[in-house]
Design a protein around this motif. Sequence first.
Motif, short mmCIF file in Angstrom:
data_model
loop_
_atom_site.label_atom_id
_atom_site.label_comp_id
_atom_site.label_asym_id
_atom_site.label_seq_id
_atom_site.Cartn_x
_atom_site.Cartn_y
_atom_site.Cartn_z
N TYR A 8 0.82 -1.22 0.00
CA TYR A 8 0.00 0.00 0.00
C TYR A 8 0.85 1.27 0.00
CZ TYR A 8 -4.16 -2.78 0.83
OH TYR A 8 -5.18 -3.68 0.70
N THR A 9 2.16 1.13 0.07
CA THR A 9 3.04 2.29 0.13
C THR A 9 2.86 3.21 -1.07
OG1 THR A 9 4.64 1.08 1.46
CG2 THR A 9 5.46 3.03 0.30
N SER A 10 2.70 2.64 -2.25
CA SER A 10 2.56 3.49 -3.44
C SER A 10 1.31 4.37 -3.35
CB SER A 10 2.52 2.65 -4.71
OG SER A 10 1.40 1.79 -4.71
N TYR A 11 0.25 3.90 -2.70
CA TYR A 11 -0.94 4.72 -2.51
C TYR A 11 -0.72 5.76 -1.42
CZ TYR A 11 -3.51 1.12 -5.13
OH TYR A 11 -3.95 0.25 -6.09
N VAL A 12 -0.22 5.33 -0.29
CA VAL A 12 0.00 6.24 0.84
C VAL A 12 0.96 7.36 0.46
CG1 VAL A 12 0.84 6.41 3.22
CG2 VAL A 12 -0.61 4.48 2.55
N ASP A 13 1.95 7.05 -0.35
CA ASP A 13 2.91 8.07 -0.78
C ASP A 13 2.29 9.16 -1.64
OD1 ASP A 13 4.95 6.82 0.60
OD2 ASP A 13 5.92 5.98 -1.18
N GLN A 26 -11.67 17.37 -0.10
CA GLN A 26 -11.25 18.11 -1.29
C GLN A 26 -11.14 17.20 -2.51
OE1 GLN A 26 -7.64 20.00 0.10
NE2 GLN A 26 -8.71 21.92 0.51
N GLU A 27 -10.59 16.01 -2.32
CA GLU A 27 -10.44 15.09 -3.45
C GLU A 27 -11.79 14.64 -3.96
OE1 GLU A 27 -7.72 13.64 -6.13
OE2 GLU A 27 -7.28 14.79 -4.33
N MET A 28 -12.74 14.45 -3.05
CA MET A 28 -14.09 14.09 -3.46
C MET A 28 -14.66 15.17 -4.38
SD MET A 28 -17.57 13.71 -1.20
CE MET A 28 -17.50 15.45 -0.78
N THR A 29 -14.48 16.42 -4.00
CA THR A 29 -14.97 17.53 -4.80
C THR A 29 -14.27 17.57 -6.16
OG1 THR A 29 -15.51 18.79 -2.82
CG2 THR A 29 -15.27 20.04 -4.87
N ILE A 148 -7.26 4.94 1.21
CA ILE A 148 -8.45 5.29 0.43
C ILE A 148 -8.14 6.46 -0.51
CG2 ILE A 148 -10.73 6.38 0.60
CD1 ILE A 148 -11.24 4.62 3.10
N LEU A 149 -7.54 7.49 0.04
CA LEU A 149 -7.25 8.67 -0.75
C LEU A 149 -6.17 8.40 -1.80
CD1 LEU A 149 -7.69 11.60 -1.45
CD2 LEU A 149 -6.20 12.22 0.47
N GLY A 150 -5.12 7.71 -1.42
CA GLY A 150 -4.05 7.40 -2.38
C GLY A 150 -4.54 6.49 -3.50
N HIS A 151 -5.40 5.55 -3.18
CA HIS A 151 -5.98 4.66 -4.17
C HIS A 151 -6.79 5.46 -5.19
CE1 HIS A 151 -9.20 1.70 -5.41
NE2 HIS A 151 -8.11 1.05 -5.76
N GLU A 152 -7.58 6.39 -4.70
CA GLU A 152 -8.36 7.24 -5.59
C GLU A 152 -7.45 8.08 -6.48
OE1 GLU A 152 -11.64 10.86 -5.44
OE2 GLU A 152 -10.80 10.09 -3.57
N ARG A 153 -6.44 8.69 -5.91
CA ARG A 153 -5.53 9.52 -6.69
C ARG A 153 -4.81 8.70 -7.76
NH1 ARG A 153 -3.13 13.60 -2.00
NH2 ARG A 153 -4.97 14.96 -2.02
N HIS A 154 -4.42 7.50 -7.41
CA HIS A 154 -3.76 6.62 -8.38
C HIS A 154 -4.66 6.38 -9.59
CE1 HIS A 154 -1.92 3.00 -10.06
NE2 HIS A 154 -3.10 2.41 -9.92
N VAL A 159 -7.11 7.79 -15.23
CA VAL A 159 -8.29 8.21 -16.00
C VAL A 159 -8.02 9.53 -16.71
CG1 VAL A 159 -10.66 9.09 -15.76
CG2 VAL A 159 -9.99 6.94 -14.63
N ARG A 160 -7.44 10.48 -16.01
CA ARG A 160 -7.14 11.78 -16.63
C ARG A 160 -6.17 11.62 -17.79
NH1 ARG A 160 -8.02 13.24 -11.16
NH2 ARG A 160 -9.46 15.00 -10.98
#
Length: 167
Positions: A8-13, A26-29, A148-154, A159-160
Amino acid sequence: ATEHAAHYTSYVDLVPEEDILRALRQEMTHTRDFLRDVPESDAGLLHAPSTWTIKQVIGHLTDAEIVFGYRALRFARGDATSLPSFDENAYVTVAEFDRISLNDLADGYAAIRLAHLSLFSQLTSAAWLRRGSASGHSCSVRAIAFMILGHERHHMRIVRQRLHRAK
């Protein structure tokens, strides 16, 4: 780094913020605003080399957040039961996310995030540090919020990039 499994380090980072509740909100928005501008016609396309459509990615984010949130709840409440892993590919296959509008998927994602923001905002300092076992690995509630947040950002970065390349 000592509060979660190494994979999970790649997400947490991807989460440098210290105020995880603010960052999650903020990320949800940002994610919700971004998805509003994605045409439905693009949301169901499979862009090689990816294996999931954008709708499937958003469904996966929601499923994973539900699973991670459930783990966080159990651990925060002191439940020592070891929790199993889940097969995200199997979940995506049977969910048939492509039959659902992107807007409805985005609304579902946001609803789950709001529920988790409520849960996390009510935790005591001690609850944030409680640990449990999932998928054979020890993890803290605090680490789950960052995962949770890092997974979403990944996934949203992918997608972008896919949509940018498609234009």
